[in-house]
Scaffold this motif. Structure first.
Motif, PDB file in Angstrom:
ATOM      1  N   GLY A  15       0.776  -1.228   0.000  1.00  0.00           N
ATOM      2  CA  GLY A  15       0.000   0.000   0.000  1.00  0.00           C
ATOM      3  C   GLY A  15       0.806   1.276   0.000  1.00  0.00           C
ATOM      4  N   GLU A  16       2.123   1.202   0.166  1.00  0.00           N
ATOM      5  CA  GLU A  16       2.973   2.384   0.214  1.00  0.00           C
ATOM      6  C   GLU A  16       3.871   2.441  -1.026  1.00  0.00           C
ATOM      7  OE1 GLU A  16       3.045   4.750   2.709  1.00  0.00           O
ATOM      8  OE2 GLU A  16       1.290   3.739   3.567  1.00  0.00           O
ATOM      9  N   LEU A  17       4.101   3.644  -1.542  1.00  0.00           N
ATOM     10  CA  LEU A  17       4.979   3.820  -2.696  1.00  0.00           C
ATOM     11  C   LEU A  17       6.418   4.056  -2.252  1.00  0.00           C
ATOM     12  CD1 LEU A  17       2.820   6.053  -5.077  1.00  0.00           C
ATOM     13  CD2 LEU A  17       3.716   3.772  -5.608  1.00  0.00           C
ATOM     14  N   TYR A  18       7.359   3.372  -2.910  1.00  0.00           N
ATOM     15  CA  TYR A  18       8.780   3.522  -2.623  1.00  0.00           C
ATOM     16  C   TYR A  18       9.527   3.751  -3.938  1.00  0.00           C
ATOM     17  CZ  TYR A  18       7.514   1.200   1.770  1.00  0.00           C
ATOM     18  OH  TYR A  18       6.931   0.851   2.957  1.00  0.00           O
ATOM     19  N   ILE A  19      10.541   4.605  -3.907  1.00  0.00           N
ATOM     20  CA  ILE A  19      11.387   4.784  -5.083  1.00  0.00           C
ATOM     21  C   ILE A  19      12.275   3.554  -5.230  1.00  0.00           C
ATOM     22  CG2 ILE A  19      13.263   6.125  -6.103  1.00  0.00           C
ATOM     23  CD1 ILE A  19      12.081   8.606  -4.840  1.00  0.00           C
ATOM     24  N   ALA A  20      12.174   2.880  -6.371  1.00  0.00           N
ATOM     25  CA  ALA A  20      12.923   1.645  -6.597  1.00  0.00           C
ATOM     26  C   ALA A  20      14.209   1.896  -7.378  1.00  0.00           C
ATOM     27  CB  ALA A  20      12.059   0.626  -7.334  1.00  0.00           C
ATOM     28  N   ARG A  21      14.149   2.808  -8.353  1.00  0.00           N
ATOM     29  CA  ARG A  21      15.332   3.093  -9.166  1.00  0.00           C
ATOM     30  C   ARG A  21      15.108   4.348  -9.994  1.00  0.00           C
ATOM     31  NH1 ARG A  21      15.879  -1.795 -13.323  1.00  0.00           N
ATOM     32  NH2 ARG A  21      15.609  -3.025 -11.419  1.00  0.00           N
ATOM     33  N   ARG A  22      16.196   4.841 -10.572  1.00  0.00           N
ATOM     34  CA  ARG A  22      16.143   5.990 -11.466  1.00  0.00           C
ATOM     35  C   ARG A  22      16.900   5.661 -12.753  1.00  0.00           C
ATOM     36  NH1 ARG A  22      14.756  10.837  -8.754  1.00  0.00           N
ATOM     37  NH2 ARG A  22      14.618  10.565  -6.487  1.00  0.00           N
ATOM     38  N   ALA A  23      16.582   6.376 -13.812  1.00  0.00           N
ATOM     39  CA  ALA A  23      17.292   6.208 -15.082  1.00  0.00           C
ATOM     40  C   ALA A  23      17.430   7.569 -15.744  1.00  0.00           C
ATOM     41  CB  ALA A  23      16.545   5.246 -16.001  1.00  0.00           C
TER      42      ALA A  23
END
Length: 594
Positions: A214-222
């Motif tokens: 239910g929670e959003l997390y930053i997984a990666r960037r490009a």
């Protein structure tokens, strides 16, 4: 081909080890022959034995070690992958380590002499064997091969392929950088139990976020230079128009990831940054449905729901916001009553789980197959139980009521904040009060709260204001102890203990910490909190009088209904979640005087 011992020899061993009852030996051996299944498969499907019992029986019989868990971090990929993943999965065998004289393996079937001989041939060394359950071995195989994702495992699945034709994402070897990058998004999401993937163009880069519990997390960037190629790849997989960037589009991808079938619903929208934003919902088609007893009901709610779903007619509604677990609850109810003697039909948008023995229809409003039209057709299909994904309008509500009044049990969802609000919502849709009173038998409101990681949660003594917030303060407890509980809420003379009564002096709550096991989030999974409103005589009278939701709630509480926050308090007292989780998921309760 597996060189397994004859059925009778294996049956004798399982009888000797207490896994197979002697009086069912002949029956189950015959069933194994008729179905063309192994005897362990029949024992599992017939619920005669658990997987761990079978594995331990193998281990005890052969004097081998039993592995309840497999630490894949100690398994060298270079050693394990000398046995191809397809072969390893087929024979349920994993090479764990190698030294100068022998290799160590874990297998689900130690009698699979063909597999053992092949491993011995590949390594040209003696094999030291341990035993694990099939699920444990397969899960370990998948987690070991997931390490290849950074090396460029590609996606060769196609949205139009049948499930059996799909290539497992971890079995492929496509090294195209964009394909590998998108592929790793999916495999990482499955590994981390994400329900959604968000791909969001920012000013300088592309941010990928996973929704986990239910929670959003930053997984990666490009780098932002790759956004067009990434979106194009996803659109191709979802059979969308890659040239259309001005309008929203919706599509679907069917994948097989680490042995799991995953349905991906894709949605794209244009943004002010000249690039599209993509959100993908992951639906695990092979996910194991939860039984009613596994959903986290309190004693009273579980006993009542187990009785209500056995009724021959009436409407049961489940209410709550999007993502609150309503569909899981309905599937749990259907799973409980799914018997050959019942004809069960469902209309869903979309069909999230495939249920054996239940006939499911995916509604398509674009071609006229709405919930209302599906319900009309169902009434000509001789149903016993009907589930409709959502009651959205007066037409659907009236057909559902007609179905319930003509001898059918109807299960559905509706969007309201609490259980009493569902009653007033139906009236606001234009349904007559007397029809609501005659057809509705119960409303279940629910929310989801995150479950504390059992390995790292930290105990503490709660402050007085936390007890008050949860309704565990002196005034609320005194009211609870004085209220007159209607016996109709307590089937079979069930005694029910209210949250807050007889609180221990050394009361302990818990808070999240974070460890490697929970990916340093402090929580693992989610649990439901519930509010069950029964439509009895007192509530029914108020419905006929067109009473508001607060009046309905007040009378229901006096009769024994616990609110969402009450049930949340129970979960906090049990050490399953935190005060903050319950407060975030629930509204302030009505405190009743008198």
């Amino acid at each position: 081909m597996t060189s397994a011992p004859a059925h009778d020899v294996l049956a004798e061993m399982f009888v000797r080890r207490g896994v197979l009852p002697l009086d069912r030996r002949e029956e189950l051996v015959q069933l194994s022959v008729e179905r063309g299944q192994t005897l362990p498969e029949v024992l599992l499907s017939s619920r005669v034995a658990e997987a761990e019992q079978i594995a331990k029986a193998y281990a005890d019989e052969l004097g081998l070690a039993f592995m309840k868990e497999i630490d894949v971090t100690t398994v060298p990929l270079s050693v394990a992958e000398r046995i191809p993943i397809t072969y390893a999965k087929s024979h349920k065998i994993l090479v764990l380590s190698e030294d100068d004289t022998h290799v160590t393996c874990v297998a689900a079937d130690p009698f699979d002499l063909t597999a053992l001989d092949d491993v011995r041939t590949v390594f040209d060394k003696a094999v030291e064997l341990t035993v694990g359950t099939s699920d444990t071995v397969l899960d370990a195989i998948n987690r070991v091969w997931e390490r290849k994702e950074d090396g460029g495992a590609g996606l060769k699945g196609d949205a139009k392929l049948e499930e059996d034709d799909l290539v497992d994402i971890l079995d492929t070897d496509d090294e195209a950088p964009i394909i590998a990058w998108v592929n790793s998004l999916f495999s990482q999401a499955v590994r981390e139990r994400a329900s959604d993937i968000h791909i969001e163009p920012e000013e300088r880069d592309v941010v990928v976020r996973y929704r986990i519990d239910g929670e959003l997390y930053i997984a990666r960037r490009a780098s932002k230079q790759f956004i067009s190629a990434i979106i194009a790849r996803i659109k191709i997989m979802a059979a969308l128009n890659i040239a259309e960037k001005r309008l929203p589009q919706d599509g679907r991808i069917t994948l097989k990831i680490a042995g799991k079938s995953v349905d991906v619903r894709v949605s794209t929208i244009p943004t002010s940054r000249s690039f599209e934003r993509v959100v993908m919902r992951l639906l695990h088609k092979t996910a194991v449905l939860k039984d009613l007893s596994e959903l986290g009901f309190a004693v009273r709610e579980y006993a009542l729901m187990a009785e209500l779903i056995q009724r021959p007619d009436g409407i049961i509604l489940v209410t709550g916001p999007t993502g609150s677990g309503k569909t899981t609850t309905l599937y749990g109810c259907l799973n409980r009553i799914n018997e050959p003697s019942r004809n069960i039909l469902t209309a869903e948008d979309p069909v999230e789980y495939e249920l054996g023995g239940i006939h499911q229809v995916h509604v398509k409003p674009g071609i006229g197959l709405t919930f209302a039209n599906a319900l009309r057709a169902f009434l000509r299909q001789d149903p016993d139980v009907i589930m409709v994904g959502e009651i959205r309008d007066k037409e659907t509500a009236e057909i559902a009521i007609h179905a319930s009044l003509t001898g059918h049990l109807v299960l559905s969802t509706i969007h309201t904040n609490d259980a009493p609000g569902a009653v007033t919502r139906l009236v606001e849709m234009g349904v007559e009060n007397f029809l609501v009173r005659s057809s509705l038998i119960a409303v279940m409101a629910q929310r989801l709260v995150r479950v504390l990681c059992p390995l790292c949660k930290v105990p503490y003594t709660p402050e007085a204001h936390e007890l008050e917030q949860l309704g565990l303060g002196p005034a609320r407890i005194e009211w609870r102890s004085r209220r007159n509980v209607n016996s109709r809420y307590l089937p079979h003379g069930l005694r029910y203990r209210y949250p807050g009564q007889d609180l221990p002096a050394d009361l302990i709550f818990h808070r999240a910490m974070g460890c490697a096991d929970c990916l340093h989030k402090g929580f693992v999974g989610r649990l439901g909190i519930y509010e069950l409103l029964l439509i009895d005589e007192s509530v029914g009278k108020l419905i006929l009088e067109n009473a508001d939701a607060q009046s309905l709630k007040r009378v229901a509480q006096q009769a024994g209904m616990d609110t969402l926050r009450d049930d949340g308090a129970r979960k906090v007292l049990d050490g399953k979640t935190t005060v903050e989780e319950v407060l975030a998921a629930t509204q302030e309760d009505v405190i009743i005087d008198g």
